[in-house]
Design an enzyme around this catalytic site. Structure first.
Site, PDB file in Angstrom:
ATOM      1  N   TYR A 153      -3.916  -2.567  -7.023  1.00 30.12           N
ATOM      2  CA  TYR A 153      -4.074  -2.689  -5.428  1.00 30.12           C
ATOM      3  C   TYR A 153      -3.498  -3.717  -5.087  1.00 30.12           C
ATOM      4  O   TYR A 153      -2.374  -3.840  -4.065  1.00 30.12           O
ATOM      5  CB  TYR A 153      -5.448  -2.334  -4.954  1.00 30.12           C
ATOM      6  CG  TYR A 153      -5.507  -2.670  -3.504  1.00 30.12           C
ATOM      7  CD1 TYR A 153      -5.197  -1.317  -2.659  1.00 30.12           C
ATOM      8  CD2 TYR A 153      -5.976  -3.571  -2.845  1.00 30.12           C
ATOM      9  CE1 TYR A 153      -5.295  -1.341  -1.246  1.00 30.12           C
ATOM     10  CE2 TYR A 153      -6.065  -3.676  -1.370  1.00 30.12           C
ATOM     11  CZ  TYR A 153      -5.755  -2.571  -0.663  1.00 30.12           C
ATOM     12  OH  TYR A 153      -5.967  -2.471   0.664  1.00 30.12           O
ATOM     13  N   ALA A 155      -1.334  -5.896  -6.735  1.00 30.41           N
ATOM     14  CA  ALA A 155      -0.036  -5.890  -6.902  1.00 30.41           C
ATOM     15  C   ALA A 155       0.888  -5.047  -6.035  1.00 30.41           C
ATOM     16  O   ALA A 155       1.951  -5.420  -5.497  1.00 30.41           O
ATOM     17  CB  ALA A 155       0.269  -5.168  -8.340  1.00 30.41           C
TER      18      ALA A 155
END
Length: 248
Positions: A153, A155
């Site tokens: 998430y 990233a």
């Protein structure tokens, strides 16, 4: 100057969510038309009924999983689009286990980042040629500091910032592209009623200079600014909405 969106069409993905629905209320109050896109029909129908805005609200059920699905979602739009407000996404923890690639990483990247790329491309030919149009992405505090146990998430939300900067350079001056990075906001996606979550909330409140969690309409207010004439010299930016947690 949010009134500058009057009679314009705003597409809101994740439209039935807490921030998406707050955005819808804001734009409708300013006289805009909204197209709400979400994955589940029941919440969309409930929200449309509560908004009670007649033909100024359209709803579309879609998971936006492919470029074709994104283009199809826009078939409900009549006339040109003024803004894409992309709030769609999922929040899923990962254990850094090999199986997380298929069960967590791939779907999280797809639902938070890839569909933003696809929706932007789908909107380009539909944008109003007579106005500087807008794209607003939903990044996150997770991009700024990294969310514990939510690596994929984090990233994805960081990827949205890179996309914001690239598209702002590429699409200007016809389209202004920005992102918001909400912190801890009172929405169902961020908070549940578990004891574990209660302890988390207590541990976090002291890290926020304003000593409270944010409200969805406070995020919507910044999104409204970014879609209005008041932001006509703002592009390529990611705006923190986090009560001062990340003040650098």
């Amino acid at each position: 100057m949010i009134e500058s969106v009057k009679d314009k069409t705003i597409v809101i993905t994740g439209g039935a969510g807490g921030i998406g629905s707050a955005c819808a209320r804001l734009f409708l109050a300013a006289g805009a038309r909204v197209v709400l896109v979400d994955v589940k029909p029941a919440p969309l129908d409930d929200l449309a009924a509560k908004l009670d805005a007649g033909d100024r609200v359209a709803t579309v059920v879609s998971n936006l999983s492919t470029p074709a699905a994104c283009a199809e979602a826009l078939e409900a739009v009549e006339g040109p689009i003024h803004a894409l407000v992309h709030m769609a996404g999922i929040f899923r923890a990962d254990d850094l286990a090999p199986q997380d690639r298929e069960s967590v990483y791939d779907p999280v990247i797809a639902a938070n980042l890839t569909n933003a790329y696809d929706m932007s491309i789908a909107c380009l030919p539909r944008f109003d040629p007579n106005w500087p149009c807008r794209i607003v992405f939903a990044s996150s505090l997770a991009f700024r500091r990294g969310a514990l146990a939510y690596t994929a998430y984090s990233a994805a939300k960081g990827g949205l910032v890179g996309m914001t900067r690239s598209l702002a350079r590429r699409l200007g001056p016809k389209v202004l592209v920005n992102a918001v990075a909400p912190g801890l906001i009172e929405t169902a996606m961020a908070f549940d009623l578990s004891e574990e979550n209660r302890k988390f909330r207590e541990s976090q409140i002291e890290t926020i200079p304003l000593k409270r969690f944010g409200e969805a309409d406070e995020v919507a207010a910044v999104v409204g600014f970014l879609c209005s004439d008041a932001s006509r010299y703002v592009t390529g930016q990611t705006i923190n909405i986090d009560g001062g947690m990340m003040n650098g």
